[in-house]
Design an enzyme around this catalytic site. Structure first.
Site, mmCIF file in Angstrom:
data_model
loop_
_atom_site.group_PDB
_atom_site.id
_atom_site.type_symbol
_atom_site.label_atom_id
_atom_site.label_comp_id
_atom_site.label_asym_id
_atom_site.label_seq_id
_atom_site.Cartn_x
_atom_site.Cartn_y
_atom_site.Cartn_z
ATOM 1 N N GLY A 196 0.861 -1.043 -0.079
ATOM 2 C CA GLY A 196 -0.138 0.156 0.115
ATOM 3 C C GLY A 196 0.901 1.342 -0.042
ATOM 4 N N SER A 197 0.377 2.212 -0.546
ATOM 5 C CA SER A 197 1.100 3.759 -0.579
ATOM 6 C C SER A 197 0.537 4.265 0.817
ATOM 7 C CB SER A 197 0.401 4.519 -1.754
ATOM 8 O OG SER A 197 0.930 3.901 -2.961
ATOM 9 N N GLY A 198 1.414 5.304 1.003
ATOM 10 C CA GLY A 198 1.691 6.097 2.349
ATOM 11 C C GLY A 198 2.505 5.691 3.229
ATOM 12 N N HIS A 199 3.708 4.868 2.918
ATOM 13 C CA HIS A 199 4.719 4.630 3.680
ATOM 14 C C HIS A 199 5.991 5.097 2.839
ATOM 15 C CE1 HIS A 199 2.282 1.880 5.644
ATOM 16 N NE2 HIS A 199 2.036 1.069 4.516
ATOM 17 N N LYS A 255 5.925 -7.218 2.859
ATOM 18 C CA LYS A 255 5.565 -7.117 4.219
ATOM 19 C C LYS A 255 4.490 -7.954 4.518
ATOM 20 C CE LYS A 255 4.933 -2.679 4.130
ATOM 21 N NZ LYS A 255 4.918 -2.452 2.518
ATOM 22 N N ASP A 267 -1.420 -8.219 1.241
ATOM 23 C CA ASP A 267 -0.104 -8.209 0.308
ATOM 24 C C ASP A 267 0.012 -9.733 0.285
ATOM 25 O OD1 ASP A 267 0.102 -5.547 0.070
ATOM 26 O OD2 ASP A 267 0.994 -5.435 2.094
ATOM 27 N N HIS A 273 0.217 1.357 9.825
ATOM 28 C CA HIS A 273 -1.267 1.817 9.408
ATOM 29 C C HIS A 273 -2.169 2.468 10.130
ATOM 30 C CE1 HIS A 273 0.294 -1.696 6.948
ATOM 31 N NE2 HIS A 273 -0.137 -0.919 5.871
#
Lengths: 334, 334
Positions: free
Chosen positions: A53-56, A104, A109, A215
């Site tokens: 996921g994006s945001g990391h 991860k 995922d 998250h």
């Protein structure tokens, strides 16, 4: 919610476009399906592909380049990428020696990378990272979560792949490095997912979340805010206890890599203060901090908070950590 | 106020200790008076020394090393360092060719660096940076403020000094680069100075401060929060208008360096989105974005916000921007 965005549906593409334009010497962006691939395609090596996921950010696209990743598959914010992204990225990056996925450990995922691995026409293997010692099983996870230690796994495996090592050797090093890492994070505030437009969790001005996930998932417990010495002592103790459970002992020179990772909204001034506390505590336990990394390397959008990661070094890991790397977010030796 | 600190009086020393331990290969920390100096003392060159209030990390200590600064003098948070710090740093770093101070234009910094310059036994000169086009005169400033463009000045002058250029040449390049830079910042939130323990200014959930300073000083005006396209259009227009006033024209290839700087609490995902907007707008005005830098390079503690900086390149500036640099926060070519 105040964020530098236009329309919520366009955040990912606009941000990826900015990233790939700013680093046009290193990467190319492809859309539908979305993946980012190393500009100068590697020849005849195991290709290393990550995603999530994006945001990391800078995880994972910021680690594409010589000595690290060959491609990355970004999902929407905190959402797994889909198998068509991994398949397209693997097709674009493949260099005749198979594909190693670094994933991860989150249920979405794992499922989607497994599906891609089954469909992929090339020889492939997967390293799952699970360095977070805070909790076993969590909101999005069966088992332990993969967090900031993933950067160390990606760096070391990326280095080995450049030497021409085969898929089994790359997979084995990735699993070994992951085993030798333990991380734990602390949140002072929640993050705010743009599409939700409100904080993921409530936390008061006098509380922290010890063991928070990247998250905003719950950690070990909600605690009262205290001084940095007390908070970081608990983090260091959790990591040392984890190494004891894993039955991992220090090498000949007791060397370790200490990574102090910011979650996105914590000033560098505080991250270096945390480093100061953590390094002293680990030294008191006989650990020789031989390598250090301090900054925002695996973030949780705009969360104020930080994580402590310790990786027990040996000669092989140290060599691959030190080797040249040229990516947007990590660069040395070239 | 939740921050990773112990006692407020110890923040600076504990953070500097962490910084100098994490980067012990690059820097040494000295206390009473506080300065940080390059580990491998340069021989026979103009030494470049900067400094200013803390809270803008990685500015300035993060830029100490080969190809950039020789020393930095950190004041307390948002407070000028004192002349004894500059004198001690100059004594420690001096390499027989004089000292160039690079000073952001704030009244306290100017006064204290001027005092040090007068007392210093070595030949010296000072470059004042004043790239912020938002306001003339401000809370702490007569004239324009020095902000994120200072990083570009330090990089270019540091590069020239490594070639053996003399003090006059270094001073002239610094002044030239400063003239060719224009910056403007936007705050979504205030920062919180630890000793004050409350936000520096009040701002509602629907407002932004256009033209904010890096200490939370007022900018041009309080505006209604809008989408990124609209906010960044105003930033780009302000910069272009400033170049017009300065009567600065683009070089033969219309090349420029675009720096999107985070103030400390803005996710990288948003900074790259800002980059995407700004790069497109500058291109529409005939500017060729030939170099890019995106990240937290001149922060304002935990402020959510960002600044846009454009530096008009010429062959000389491009050469010095591209040359090898090895510091904690900027590293390439070595």
């Amino acid at each position: 919610m105040k964020k530098f965005i236009n329309h919520i549906d366009d955040i990912l593409v606009e941000s990826l476009s900015g990233f790939s334009t700013a680093h046009a010497d290193l990467v190319s962006l492809h859309l539908d399906p979305a993946y980012i691939v190393r500009k100068n395609k590697a020849a005849n090596k195991v290709v290393i592909i990550s995603g999530g996921g994006s945001g990391h950010e800078p995880l994972h696209a910021g680690y594409i380049g010589y000595g690290m990743l060959d491609a990355a598959c970004p999902g929407h914010v905190f959402t797994s990428p889909t198998p068509d992204q991994m398949l397209a990225a693997a097709e674009a990056a493949h260099a005749n020696q198979g594909v190693l996925f670094i994933v991860k450990n989150y249920a979405g995922d794992v499922m989607n990378f497994e599906m891609a691995a089954e469909m992929l026409a090339f020889e492939n293997a997967t390293v799952y990272t699970s360095d977070d010692c805070a909790v076993v099983n969590s909101t999005y996870t069966t088992g332990r979560r993969g967090v900031a230690g993933t950067v160390i796994v990606e760096k070391c495996v990326g280095s080995l792949a450049e030497t021409g090592a085969n898929l089994n050797a790359c997979k084995a090093l990735g699993d070994k490095v992951n085993q030798r890492i333990s991380s734990i994070g602390v949140a002072l505030t929640s993050c705010t997912v743009p599409a939700a437009s409100r904080p993921t969790f409530d936390i008061s001005d006098t509380e922290i979340e010890m063991g928070v996930g990247i998250h905003g998932e719950p950690g070990r417990r909600r605690e009262v805010m205290r001084e940095a010495d007390a908070i970081i002592t608990d983090c260091v103790d959790a990591i040392l206890a984890d190494f004891k459970v894993k039955n991992l002992t220090l090498g000949e020179n007791n060397e370790a890599l200490l990574l102090i990772n910011g979650f996105g909204a914590t000033p560098l001034m505080e991250l270096y203060l945390i480093y100061n506390v953590a390094a002293k505590l680990f030294k008191q336990h006989g650990i020789n901090i031989a390598r250090s990394l301090v900054g925002n390397y695996t973030t949780a959008l705009d969360m104020a908070g930080a994580s402590v990661t310790l990786c027990l070094l040996d000669d092989e890991i140290k060599q691959h950590w030190d080797s040249p790397v040229h990516t947007a977010a990590l660069r040395w030796g070239c």
